[in-house]
Design a protein around this motif. Structure first.
Motif: not given
Lengths: 998, 98, 181
Positions: A600-608
């Motif tokens: 899930y760590d991609r786009g807007d969810l790459f990092d909080p």
């Protein structure tokens, strides 16, 4: 055309034809086919070109151990997956597959010239050849090598698919759903234990799927598998995962599973993830990974049409495909006889069984001969012929160690069996100890390093009855170890099966002194000759030979090649196999897409993305943001037509002449409370806090015990036993951790406690000569006068009716306040201040302006002026140290002699001789112009800006013996020439500091 | 990913923990009384153990406590965990010595 | 009192299994174990003695976060009351009580999918045997730190620092797009 679909049999659905293309040509297969089985059914023998020599290659296996038949499957430009094993690609309508490593076509490949040049391409050819001249490497050698080498091509567009990740926990994880795994899962789950069962194939059953004629307790294998699956599905404590590879064994029984969810679907739903990573923590792992048949090593053993005997059997029984019409078997194992008899029964002509064992005898040979199949023993293979597929094999018969009789046999498929290698990959990854078993000529699991057990043929168990019963017993034992009790059932299997023992190594040749060019590792194109050369060149450690020749490396991890390579090396060195040892099995077992690791760590969810209460307001105002750790901070607020420079100049002037407002919410805040809070802070910070009065604050510097600046901030005494401590934005978490460390482990006797309140407060800095005028009408219960609330004063009251902690402080050098309100009120209070400030021209400003304003005043930023080697004195902050304190963190280190050396780097100001030139941060400083490289560097620029209020550039720098150099002219060498600078004090504006106290 | 026995919360995944260096390196009670060598030893010098290593962990995304552990650096197996301030446990099993 | 219109709660995506965040009074109470009994009297609810367990009367709740750290939850508007009553009850004790009402956001999950959604990115075993109703702990969800509390079998409450709340809920919604296998 050699392969053909036979009239009946197999587990494919003959009522559902599937269209697909391979290298642009249309074919048809059946639902349930793999790409390999469908192509074989269509008579295709050449699947690709090999890695190094570009030799035509066919498919040799039927499962994930396939080293040759690597293909690219294209859904579209972005979904183009290289290096898939055709034996694992499930057919779907419209599938588009391409062969690899060939240009312009599979049948005619330009680089096949490598094969003719093979005497020039020995082991480590690249290491030996492309060494000189060094300059040629980047421009010439590397690009050419990269184009020529490599397996497949990666897509050039971003991956549009979604990838899922899950954590899972179970009592028993069963890896592999063949006979042992199924029996284990059935038994273990009957105990009530939570069982997960995974298998890389699309259906459970493993080798039982190749045994339609066998029976288990009287039921056909098909019925037994169906009933077993129904039982497992009915149990709520069982999780079943098909198309799921256990690719890695991680410490403390964490297993990585790669589940392929949509790869086999013609049109996957958009929301479905393509693949999923499971991180399974199991109380017990039960490995039932089975075993892999070994090819035999002889000249020409890589010709298309040469394949494993077990694979021929799988294609026959699972897919209804005969791999040839006229086959020859070469075997060092009884196992191959089952394939010969089954093919014979299916109407395939078996021209010859060449058994390399001189003493081969017994039931398998008798049964073959009874069926009318010719069997010769003591045979070897001297070569094969056929340009794009095997057409003839030369068999030699050995007598007294020499080949004395040769014959040529026509065939369209050559089936090999060197016996089976137990799949110990996962066990080895778990750091379990392997032991060589002489009788089995195989490495078997011995001492476990993790709570796991192996069952079935991966631990050398032979025969279906024994394998099923072993699975059941180990399943029961695993459940018991996890705290569940169950009795293991007994199974009885009737099947046409012979032993799986065999002979690893290279078949004898006419001239033993001239090692033949026989392929040991198909995927990496390593021959017995390469191994021999490596040994002649002095490589004797198997780990070195592996790296020098690349045997057993890469995606294949030596599934079919390791034991043959090892046996050959052992033979050549005159050592036993266990003495030579085994190379380490690396994860992944089979290649795993990067997608599942990204998850899930991609786009807007790459990092909080952390934002403050006032973020949306800044967005609406058109602020330009910068990332500070995970925070988004407004960098500046451009008005129409302004660039950053113009906006920052305007914002700076507003603060210096009127009033500005700034969102300081991201600064770390820690509430330190308790009777010993002041003592604690005094031990930690260089400053003293016991004398700090309630309602007052102090600039604090925090060192580590090595004496270097770690963080800074303002510490305010809210009440006798309550302090409000701020940290830098980036330092919030690590300072909190450091404080907890000292409290918990060094001074557990201190009665004070920490609470992070960073996110409790929205912090609005109101700065500038008009700041008081802006706030005055908004606050209540607060006296803003300089007498009541002087610089560094702190008070509590209300603003807009909201409870507030009000700090009189300034990071700009102007009259300033920091308004702290509970975060949910931040936006409303910000808007109220902004509205109230309109008559005063209040100007929101961002971090860039904040940086310029503080640099004009010579205030440091930790991490910019400091780098972990800067003491308070270096930074010009020696005044902050409470020298009378017996101790504080870092004090002992500050007493070290070197900490007072006169040539330490000290913080100074720099003014360029040309006021328009703005230095580059990080630029080096030298004492004299015209030096040749390497120059003697005596310092570096830490901060550099254009100052609007001064109408010129300013800079801060760390300079050797800097304070003694004030007034000197130094030089900053840059690509465009040297920039002359004058060394100054660090404060450029309002040197007396009068504005602060306005 | 290791499983670590937090002395307060029980067996928990490594993702919740932060490593915090060698255990039982006490800060001198009076640093100003230390010689430069003693202070250097305290600040910088750490064991590089092959075998059982006493080390600090913090259950930072759990109870937030620092605690100590005995871990075999050759196998990654934890032999014991114990609270800060407690003395190092004596391992009972044969062949294991702290 | 404060004009309620001034308050802006973090706005989050919505879903059937998600409760919209409601304001609450929250405190971090820290102190030696000896203060626990007195604090319970002041709070009107005895504090959990067992690690990783919460107590609740349906209105207020106390969550064990660490041996000297409790998270107290109460309906919005009760903060001043709680502060005063705890101050009375803890007179003479050494302790720390810090208002964190605005520091974090309460995110409620309910229904049969809640555990499945959380288990995707939370490394703790969340089945009822390992994480029974009444359990609470600080842990991680994806790249965010959360406090996870299970008041009932199919009800979870996450307490998340406000700047991480959007990430946590968006990640939950992204996971929710997968149909249950």
């Amino acid at each position: 055309m050699s392969g053909r679909r036979i009239q009946q049999g197999g587990r494919v659905d003959r009522s559902r034809a599937i269209r697909f293309t391979f290298d642009g040509k249309g074919y048809s297969g059946f639902a349930g086919d793999t790409l390999a089985s469908a192509l074989l059914a269509n008579g295709v023998q050449v699947f690709g070109r090999s890695f190094k020599y570009h030799r035509p290659r066919g498919v040799i296996a039927a499962g994930s151990e396939e080293p040759n038949a690597l293909v690219t499957v294209m859904r579209d430009e972005a979904r183009c997956t290289p290096n898939l094993r055709a034996t694992q690609v499930e057919l779907y309508d419209g599938l588009v597959a391409r062969s690899q490593n060939r240009w312009p076509s599979l049948d005619f490949d330009v680089q096949a010239v490598n094969d003719l040049l093979s005497p020039l391409l020995p082991s480590a050819f690249y290491y030996k050849t492309f060494m000189w001249p060094r300059a040629a490497w980047h421009k010439l050698y590397e690009p050419v090598i990269r184009r020529a080498a490599g397996l497949g091509e990666s897509p050039t567009l971003p991956d549009p698919d979604r990838y899922s990740q899950r954590f899972a926990h179970c009592d028993v994880l069963v890896v592999g759903a063949g006979p042992a795994g199924l029996a284990a899962a059935l038994t273990a789950s009957a105990s009530g234990a939570r069982v997960m069962l995974c298998d890389e194939q699309p259906e459970f059953g493993g080798s039982l799927l190749d045994e339609p004629a066998a029976t288990i307790d009287g039921a056909t294998t098909a019925d037994w598998i169906r009933d077993s699956m129904a039982t497992l599905r009915s149990r709520a404590n069982v999780t079943l995962l098909t198309r799921t590879t256990a690719f890695g064994y991680f410490p403390h029984n964490l297993i990585g599973l790669n589940e392929r969810i949509t790869e086999h679907l013609p049109a996957p739903a958009a929301d479905m993830p393509r693949e999923r990573l499971w991180q399974v923590r199991a109380a017990r792992v039960l490995i039932a990974a089975g075993s892999i048949e070994r090819p035999l090593v002889f000249p020409g053993n890589d010709r298309p049409g040469v394949m494993l005997a077990s694979a021929a059997r799988t294609y026959l029984h699972r897919y209804g495909v005969a791999v040839g019409q006229n086959v020859v078997l070469v075997t060092g194992s009884d196992a191959a006889y089952a394939a010969a008899l089954d093919l014979h029964a299916a109407g395939v002509r078996v021209a010859l069984i060449a058994d390399v064992r001189a003493d081969a005898t017994g039931a398998p040979l008798d049964l073959a001969r009874q069926a009318g199949i010719e069997v010769v023993t003591g045979a070897t293979v001297l070569g094969t012929r056929g340009r794009l597929g095997v057409r003839e094999v030369t068999i030699g018969v050995l007598a007294r160690g020499t080949v004395n009789d040769t014959r040529r046999v026509k065939c369209d498929a050559l089936l090999l069996s060197g016996g089976y290698t137990p799949s110990v990959h996962l066990f080895s990854q778990s750091r379990g100890k392997l032991e060589f078993n002489e009788a089995r000529q195989a490495f078997l699991p011995s001492v476990s390093a993790e709570p796991e057990s192996s069952a079935g043929s991966c631990r050398g168990i032979d025969g279906y009855t024994q394998v099923l019963n072993d699975g059941a017993r180990v399943g029961a034992a695993s459940a018991l170890a996890a705290g569940y009790s169950v009795a293991a059932p007994e199974y009885r299997v009737q099947a046409l099966e012979f032993g799986m023992h065999g002979l690893p190594g290279v078949l004898p040749q006419a001239s033993p002194l001239q090692p033949a060019r026989a392929f040991v590792d198909f995927q990496n194109d390593v021959t017995s000759k390469d191994l021999a050369l490596a040994m002649r060149e002095g490589f004797e450690s198997v780990e070195h030979i592996k790296r020098y020749t690349t045997t057993g490396m890469a995606t294949d991890q030596g599934k079919t090649s390791n034991m043959n390579a090892l046996a050959f090396v052992a033979g050549e060195l005159g050592r036993t196999i266990p003495k030579v040892g085994l190379t380490t099995f690396r994860m992944p077992y089979t290649p795993v897409t990067f997608g599942i690791f990204a998850g899930y760590d991609r786009g807007d969810l790459f990092d909080p993305v952390r934002t403050t209460s006032m973020h949306d307001w800044a967005v609406q105002q058109g602020a330009v943001f910068e990332d500070v750790g995970q925070w988004k901070r407004a960098r500046y607020f451009p008005r129409s037509g302004e660039d950053m420079h113009a906006a920052v100049d305007r914002e700076c002037k507003a603060v210096r002449t009127g009033v500005g407002m700034f969102d300081a919410s991201t600064l770390g805040t820690i509430e330190v409370v308790g009777p010993d809070a002041a003592t604690f802070l005094s031990r930690l910070y260089v400053n003293g806090f016991s004398t700090l009065a309630v309602g007052r604050s102090r600039y604090g510097i925090l060192l580590r015990d090595d004496g270097f600046i770690y963080d800074d901030g303002v510490i305010a005494r809210i009440a006798g036993e309550r302090f409000h401590v701020t940290t830098t934005t980036g330092g919030a978490a690590r300072v909190f951790g450091m404080m907890e460390d000292y409290l918990q482990t060094e001074w557990p006797d201190l009665r004070c406690w920490l609470t992070s309140t960073t996110e409790q407060w929205a912090v609005i800095a109101v700065q500038g000569p008009r700041a008081r005028d802006v706030l005055a009408p908004l606050v209540s219960d607060v006296d803003l006068s300089a007498a009541a609330l002087p610089h560094l004063g702190v008070t509590q009251g209300r603003i807009c009716g909201v409870p507030m902690r009000l700090f009189r402080m300034s990071f700009t050098g102007e009259l300033g306040y920091e308004v702290n309100v509970p975060a949910d009120y931040g936006l409303a209070v910000w808007e109220a201040i902004h509205a109230a400030g309109q008559p005063h021209g209040i100007t929101p400003y961002g971090t860039e302006t904040m940086h310029v304003l503080r640099a004009e005043k010579g205030y440091i930023i930790v991490g910019q002026e400091t780098d972990g080697t800067v003491t308070p004195d270096d930074a010009g902050l020696g005044w902050a140290i409470a020298k009378s304190k017996p101790d504080f963190v870092g004090k002992r280190s500050l007493a070290r002699e070197t900490m007072h050396a006169p040539d330490r780097k000290q913080l100074v100001g720099l003014l360029t001789v040309d006021p328009k030139v703005v230095l580059e941060e990080g630029a080096q400083i030298v004492a004299t112009p015209g030096q040749h490289a390497p120059m003697k560097m005596i310092g570096h620029v830490t901060s550099s800006y254009h100052s609007a209020v001064l109408g010129r550039s300013i800079a801060l720098a760390l300079l050797r013996g800097g304070r003694a150099r004030i007034g000197e002219t130094l030089y900053v060498p840059m690509p465009g020439g040297e920039i002359a600078v004058q060394v100054t004090a660090t404060v450029f504006y309002d040197v007396e500091g009068a504005r602060l106290h306005g | 990913m290791l499983l670590i026995q937090c002395p307060y919360c029980g067996l928990r995944p490594e993702l919740e923990f932060a490593y915090a260096g060698q255990a039982h390196v006490a800060r001198p009670a009076d640093p100003s009384a230390t010689t430069p060598d003693q202070w250097t030893e305290f600040l910088y010098l750490r064991d590089n153990t092959r075998g059982i290593h006493a080390e600090r962990w913090r259950h930072v995304r759990g109870c937030a406590r620092f605690f100590n552990a005995l871990r075999d650096t050759t196998t990654d197996q934890f032999l014991a965990t114990y609270r800060a301030g407690e003395s190092m446990p004596v391992l009972q099993q044969a062949g294991q010595k702290p | 009192m404060v004009d309620a219109a001034l308050r802006r709660i973090v706005s989050l995506p919505t879903a059937a299994w998600l409760d919209s965040p409601v304001p609450a009074a929250r405190f971090i109470l820290r102190g030696a174990a000896a203060t626990r009994a007195a604090a319970g009297q002041g709070f009107g609810l005895s504090l959990p003695e067992t690690a990783c367990r919460a107590t609740t009367d349906g209105n207020r709740a106390a969550l064990w976060l660490g041996p000297d750290e409790q998270l107290l939850l109460a309906p919005d508007g009760e903060a001043e009351l709680i502060e005063a009553s705890l101050a009375r009850a803890l007179q003479g004790h050494a302790y720390s009580l810090v208002d964190v009402s605005h520091r974090q956001v309460g995110i409620g999950l309910h229904g049969p999918r809640a555990e499945w959604l959380l288990q995707s990115q939370c490394p703790l075993p969340l089945n009822l045997r390992d994480f029974p109703a009444g359990m609470c702990t600080r842990t991680v969800f994806g790249k965010a730190e959360i406090v996870l509390w299970r008041p009932a079998e199919q009800v979870f409450r996450l307490e998340v620092w406000r700047s991480f709340a959007t990430y946590v809920v968006e990640l939950l919604c992204e996971i929710d797009r997968e149909s249950v296998a």
